[in-house]
Scaffold this motif. Structure first.
Motif, PDB file in Angstrom:
ATOM      1  N   THR A  35       0.784  -1.286  -0.170  1.00  0.00           N
ATOM      2  CA  THR A  35       0.070   0.009   0.126  1.00  0.00           C
ATOM      3  C   THR A  35       0.823   1.250  -0.073  1.00  0.00           C
ATOM      4  O   THR A  35       1.969   1.340   0.327  1.00  0.00           O
ATOM      5  N   PHE A  37       0.069   5.298   1.181  1.00  0.00           N
ATOM      6  CA  PHE A  37      -0.679   5.914   1.948  1.00  0.00           C
ATOM      7  C   PHE A  37      -0.324   7.373   2.286  1.00  0.00           C
ATOM      8  O   PHE A  37       0.861   7.496   2.519  1.00  0.00           O
ATOM      9  N   LEU A  47      -5.708   5.787   1.990  1.00  0.00           N
ATOM     10  CA  LEU A  47      -5.130   4.873   0.813  1.00  0.00           C
ATOM     11  C   LEU A  47      -5.136   5.490  -0.295  1.00  0.00           C
ATOM     12  O   LEU A  47      -6.120   5.481  -0.980  1.00  0.00           O
ATOM     13  N   LEU A  50      -2.903   0.847  -4.198  1.00  0.00           N
ATOM     14  CA  LEU A  50      -2.970  -0.462  -3.635  1.00  0.00           C
ATOM     15  C   LEU A  50      -2.277  -1.227  -4.612  1.00  0.00           C
ATOM     16  O   LEU A  50      -2.607  -1.213  -5.997  1.00  0.00           O
ATOM     17  N   ASP A  91       0.442  -2.115   6.653  1.00  0.00           N
ATOM     18  CA  ASP A  91      -0.341  -2.385   5.706  1.00  0.00           C
ATOM     19  C   ASP A  91      -1.643  -2.933   6.021  1.00  0.00           C
ATOM     20  O   ASP A  91      -2.794  -2.421   5.785  1.00  0.00           O
ATOM     21  N   VAL A  94      -3.851  -0.176   7.416  1.00  0.00           N
ATOM     22  CA  VAL A  94      -4.519   0.683   6.472  1.00  0.00           C
ATOM     23  C   VAL A  94      -5.679  -0.255   5.664  1.00  0.00           C
ATOM     24  O   VAL A  94      -6.822   0.404   5.331  1.00  0.00           O
TER      25      VAL A  94
END
Length: 390
Positions: A35, A37, A47, A50, A91, A94
């Motif tokens: 991820t 972010f 976020l 991805l 990760d 999130v």
């Protein structure tokens, strides 16, 4: 070798592209994930991107642009899928906060490397270099991932973060089997997933505020109430806790038994706008806590107190046991027992807790740590002389 990508990369920013990706990943059982972010002035991480890979292709998902996220949630929640990550802590946080997803199974390459004594908290680029012989360019690490369009450098960086996870998984899984550490590692993965599912519970935040270890029960009651109030407000407004009131400000408000805005103003320099907007609410919570504390006799657990110099000697003896076992097992010592857990044992020793009544830290109550560490730690515990707290 340079970090040229070895797989085709697809950009996913609309429903049609997402549907095509879901179809391509149908039947996948091993899914690499990362991820990107941003979290500078919000409670929840935003976020921005991805990254997914099945080992053959890479997908970069522009999450803010996607109108329908349910198919993505269903993909990531599939029980047959093992999610490959490196350094999974952020990760997992999130994924849970942004998508309400906790993977069914996990393989963290950073922790796998630690169980093989390759190093603790080994960075992704360093592990890729060790296992794949590839040098990665990490210049885009701290860039703005919410900006659009992303630069070619950002896209390349993001794709690289999942490009090598399948290759590293194959190598590390084989090494874990050979070393006889696969069951230890799997237990660690399950603990991480269990923690991720419980992370949303803000209860007992006050126990993290070690500066309040000498507080009376009534003060702890008030501090607990203030922490819970701030937590709910921060989540509702999506603001960092410290943007409202920092931990030292809550501690000082309780310590000084603040009842006016002027008294709050002298508590560790709160931000003027927070004081103006939420100061009266804080005082109301504090006042109600005072009243409620008078009618409850339930003792609250206090934050852990600092160890005395005398207790430090026992701590060092216990830590030496951990070091010796880590060398024997050829795993990073940080995986065995942490400082907080050893301190918990030392405090019980000072309190005169007999070995048979010892409350072991959670990770030492079961599994391989219980089998391999409880006996040698208990031997030191029982043979040590009584240690005064101060």
């Amino acid at each position: 070798m340079s970090s040229a990508l070895s797989k085709p990369v697809h950009w996913v920013a609309n429903t049609e592209q997402l549907t095509a990706m879901i179809a391509a990943l149908s039947g996948t059982t091993l899914l690499a994930l990362d991820t990107e972010f941003m979290r500078t002035d919000t409670f929840y991480a935003q976020l921005a991107l991805l990254q997914l890979s099945d080992g053959e292709q890479i997908w970069l998902l522009d999450v803010p642009a996607l109108e329908q996220l349910q198919p993505l949630r269903e993909l990531l929640n599939q029980p047959q899928v093992t999610t490959l990550v490196h350094a999974c802590g952020e990760d997992l946080e999130v994924l849970e906060s942004a998508l309400q997803v906790v993977p069914a199974a996990l393989f963290d390459t950073q922790l796998a490397a630690a169980y093989l004594d390759r190093g603790y908290s080994l960075g992704y680029a360093k592990l890729v270099e060790q296992l794949c012989g590839v040098t990665l360019d990490k210049q885009a690490t701290r860039s703005d991932w919410l900006q659009r369009p992303l630069s070619a450098q950002q896209r390349h960086y993001a794709a690289c973060d999942v490009d090598f996870l399948h290759t590293m998984h194959t190598a590390l899984a084989a090494e874990l089997e050979t070393a006889g550490r696969i069951e230890w590692f799997q237990e660690e993965m399950q603990d991480l997933l269990d923690s991720a599912r419980e992370r949303n519970n803000p209860a007992d935040y006050y126990l993290k505020l070690t500066a309040a270890w000498e507080f009376s029960n009534a003060q702890l009651f008030a501090l607990d109430r203030l922490c819970s109030w701030r937590e709910q407000l921060a989540r509702t407004l999506d603001l960092p806790r410290g943007r409202l009131f920092k931990d030292p400000q809550l501690i000082e408000a309780v310590r000084r038994d603040a009842s006016t805005i002027e008294q709050l103003r002298s508590c560790a320099d709160p931000h003027p706008s927070s004081l103006r907007k939420y100061g009266e609410q804080l005082l109301a919570v504090l006042q109600q806590a005072r009243l409620d504390a008078q009618s409850t006799a339930t003792p609250l657990m206090a934050p852990p107190r600092p160890l005395s110099r005398a207790e430090g000697a026992l701590f060092k003896q216990l830590r030496a046991v951990v070091q010796q076992r880590a060398e024997q097992f050829k795993v990073a010592k940080e995986l065995l027992v942490n400082k907080r857990e050893l301190e918990q044992l030392v405090r019980q020793h000072s309190d005169g807790i007999a070995a048979e009544q010892l409350q072991w830290p959670l990770r030492l109550q079961r599994g391989w740590r219980r089998q391999q560490l409880a006996a040698p730690l208990l031997e030191v515990y029982t043979s040590a002389q009584p240690t005064p707290q101060q």
